[in-house]
Scaffold this motif. Structure first.
Motif, PDB file in Angstrom:
ATOM      1  N   GLY A   1       0.931  -1.065  -0.045  1.00  0.00           N
ATOM      2  CA  GLY A   1      -0.058  -0.274  -0.045  1.00  0.00           C
ATOM      3  C   GLY A   1       0.788   1.279  -0.022  1.00  0.00           C
ATOM      4  N   LYS A   2       2.271   1.227  -0.094  1.00  0.00           N
ATOM      5  CA  LYS A   2       2.753   2.452  -0.033  1.00  0.00           C
ATOM      6  C   LYS A   2       3.830   2.337  -1.152  1.00  0.00           C
ATOM      7  CE  LYS A   2       3.395   1.830   4.963  1.00  0.00           C
ATOM      8  NZ  LYS A   2       4.146   1.632   6.178  1.00  0.00           N
ATOM      9  N   ALA A   3       3.711   1.715  -2.238  1.00  0.00           N
ATOM     10  CA  ALA A   3       4.392   1.596  -3.524  1.00  0.00           C
ATOM     11  C   ALA A   3       4.228   2.873  -4.376  1.00  0.00           C
ATOM     12  CB  ALA A   3       4.030   0.428  -4.255  1.00  0.00           C
ATOM     13  N   ARG A   4       5.192   3.206  -5.155  1.00  0.00           N
ATOM     14  CA  ARG A   4       5.183   4.413  -6.078  1.00  0.00           C
ATOM     15  C   ARG A   4       5.200   4.058  -7.586  1.00  0.00           C
ATOM     16  NH1 ARG A   4       6.284   9.298  -3.594  1.00  0.00           N
ATOM     17  NH2 ARG A   4       6.495   9.219  -1.313  1.00  0.00           N
ATOM     18  N   ARG A   5       6.006   2.794  -7.963  1.00  0.00           N
ATOM     19  CA  ARG A   5       5.905   2.482  -9.171  1.00  0.00           C
ATOM     20  C   ARG A   5       4.672   2.089  -9.707  1.00  0.00           C
ATOM     21  NH1 ARG A   5       8.947  -1.714 -11.785  1.00  0.00           N
ATOM     22  NH2 ARG A   5       8.110  -3.022  -9.942  1.00  0.00           N
ATOM     23  N   PHE A   6       4.423   2.294 -10.907  1.00  0.00           N
ATOM     24  CA  PHE A   6       3.070   1.972 -11.723  1.00  0.00           C
ATOM     25  C   PHE A   6       2.759   0.606 -11.579  1.00  0.00           C
ATOM     26  CE2 PHE A   6       0.635   0.655 -15.154  1.00  0.00           C
ATOM     27  CZ  PHE A   6      -0.624   1.208 -15.000  1.00  0.00           C
ATOM     28  N   GLU A   7       3.692  -0.188 -11.793  1.00  0.00           N
ATOM     29  CA  GLU A   7       3.246  -1.711 -11.749  1.00  0.00           C
ATOM     30  C   GLU A   7       3.194  -2.336 -10.456  1.00  0.00           C
ATOM     31  OE1 GLU A   7       5.111  -5.419 -14.413  1.00  0.00           O
ATOM     32  OE2 GLU A   7       6.493  -4.051 -13.597  1.00  0.00           O
ATOM     33  N   ASP A   8       3.754  -1.957  -9.367  1.00  0.00           N
ATOM     34  CA  ASP A   8       3.461  -2.342  -8.147  1.00  0.00           C
ATOM     35  C   ASP A   8       2.175  -1.717  -7.731  1.00  0.00           C
ATOM     36  OD1 ASP A   8       6.179  -3.548  -8.078  1.00  0.00           O
ATOM     37  OD2 ASP A   8       6.912  -1.779  -6.978  1.00  0.00           O
ATOM     38  N   VAL A   9       2.087  -0.603  -7.846  1.00  0.00           N
ATOM     39  CA  VAL A   9       0.509  -0.208  -7.371  1.00  0.00           C
ATOM     40  C   VAL A   9      -0.552  -0.615  -8.037  1.00  0.00           C
ATOM     41  CG1 VAL A   9      -0.808   2.212  -7.144  1.00  0.00           C
ATOM     42  CG2 VAL A   9       1.559   2.251  -6.721  1.00  0.00           C
ATOM     43  N   ARG A  10      -0.431  -0.732  -9.209  1.00  0.00           N
ATOM     44  CA  ARG A  10      -1.534  -1.738  -9.954  1.00  0.00           C
ATOM     45  C   ARG A  10      -1.699  -3.147  -9.623  1.00  0.00           C
ATOM     46  NH1 ARG A  10       0.012  -3.796 -15.737  1.00  0.00           N
ATOM     47  NH2 ARG A  10       1.096  -5.231 -14.255  1.00  0.00           N
ATOM     48  N   ASP A  11      -0.538  -3.729  -9.314  1.00  0.00           N
ATOM     49  CA  ASP A  11      -0.623  -5.121  -9.041  1.00  0.00           C
ATOM     50  C   ASP A  11      -1.374  -5.252  -7.597  1.00  0.00           C
ATOM     51  OD1 ASP A  11       0.481  -5.573 -11.583  1.00  0.00           O
ATOM     52  OD2 ASP A  11       2.349  -6.166 -10.826  1.00  0.00           O
ATOM     53  N   HIS A  12      -0.824  -4.456  -6.691  1.00  0.00           N
ATOM     54  CA  HIS A  12      -1.323  -4.379  -5.346  1.00  0.00           C
ATOM     55  C   HIS A  12      -2.898  -4.146  -5.360  1.00  0.00           C
ATOM     56  CE1 HIS A  12      -0.859  -3.877  -0.938  1.00  0.00           C
ATOM     57  NE2 HIS A  12      -1.779  -2.995  -1.251  1.00  0.00           N
ATOM     58  N   ALA A  13      -3.450  -3.107  -6.251  1.00  0.00           N
ATOM     59  CA  ALA A  13      -4.763  -2.998  -6.427  1.00  0.00           C
ATOM     60  C   ALA A  13      -5.485  -4.146  -6.886  1.00  0.00           C
ATOM     61  CB  ALA A  13      -4.883  -1.838  -7.159  1.00  0.00           C
TER      62      ALA A  13
END
Length: 283
Positions: free
Chosen positions: A133-145
């Protein structure tokens, strides 16, 4: 050659038909039905059965399904048998060929397995791997969601088909999404409302923020590919989950539907009512 042309005609016929829910067949469904016809055609070639598909009666199909069973098991044979039936429905309707789905046809029932569920530790590790929930990279934020939304019990196709206007106008105050039926249809009254937990809603909002920088941010599709590529596909979702599982040190054989099984299992295990679960899951 005759069978290839019949498959082409069959495919065109399917595009003009609707399923039992009175909705057009999806492209993946049409492809599966055509693939079943090609598998039968290949088998006919290998057994020197001449002519088009009207050469197939219940006896011929029993031989085909018996051979298919040897290499694909009962579950795969059941799926192939269900998909192939549409070919002979088309032949019956268009040229009057006698439908071979008679009492003489050997039926292969679906295999009843206990649905596989995911350990909470596994899901927690995937969420931590994608930034917690604290990522900044697009791929990490998207995959987390995406992983968060999967934990709410949605189907793979429902998730992939999500559009930006399927989200509530204020996800924090009104945490819900509208998912469309599995077989298509995007009318305003279609689909069902899926409530989100607060943490899932915040994960989707975080994704919407980084999504604004994507070159396709103006498109309706919610989930966009990394490196400014187009919309995420169903196969892309599989690949993402398997890659993330491997990165977290697990067997990469994980599937989106396992999240849905896990949601249902946890709901009932926690004392939730079956009727409420049926409504939430769209059963």
């Amino acid at each position: 050659q005759l069978r290839r042309m019949q498959i082409s005609e069959f495919t065109v016929w399917l595009r003009g038909r609707t399923n039992r829910h009175h909705r057009p067949f999806q492209a993946d469904t049409i492809a599966a039905y055509a693939d079943a016809a090609r598998a039968l055609s290949d088998w006919m070639n290998g057994h020197d059965i001449d002519g088009d598909f009207t050469a197939c009666d219940a006896e011929v199909l029993n031989r085909f399904f018996a051979d298919y069973l040897a290499g694909h098991g009962q579950g795969g044979t059941n799926t192939r048998q269900r998909n192939l039936r549409h070919l002979f429905t088309w032949l019956e309707e268009t040229i009057g060929h006698e439908h071979p789905w008679t009492a003489e046809l050997q039926r292969y029932a679906p295999v009843k397995n206990r649905p596989s569920t995911l350990a909470q530790e596994f899901i927690a590790d995937l969420l931590e791997l994608t930034g917690g929930g604290k990522a900044r990279r697009f791929e990490d934020v998207r995959d987390h969601a995406i992983i968060r939304v999967l934990t709410e019990g949605v189907r793979r196709t429902e998730l992939i088909q999500l559009q930006t206007n399927d989200l509530s106008t204020d996800l924090i105050a009104q945490p819900f999404v509208r998912v469309v039926p599995l077989k298509g249809g995007r009318e305003y009254t279609d689909g069902r409302i899926v409530p989100l937990t607060g943490v899932t809603a915040r994960a989707v909002v975080a994704y919407l923020r980084v999504r604004r920088g994507h070159r396709l941010a103006g498109t309706a599709t919610l989930w966009l590919g990394s490196r400014n590529r187009g919309a995420m596909t169903g196969s892309g979702l599989y690949q993402m989950l398997q890659r993330r599982a491997e990165q977290a040190g697990y067997d990469p054989d994980v599937h989106p539907h396992q999240f849905r099984h896990t949601f249902a299992h946890d709901w009932l295990d926690g004392g939730g009512a079956e009727g409420d679960l049926m409504r939430l899951m769209g059963w």
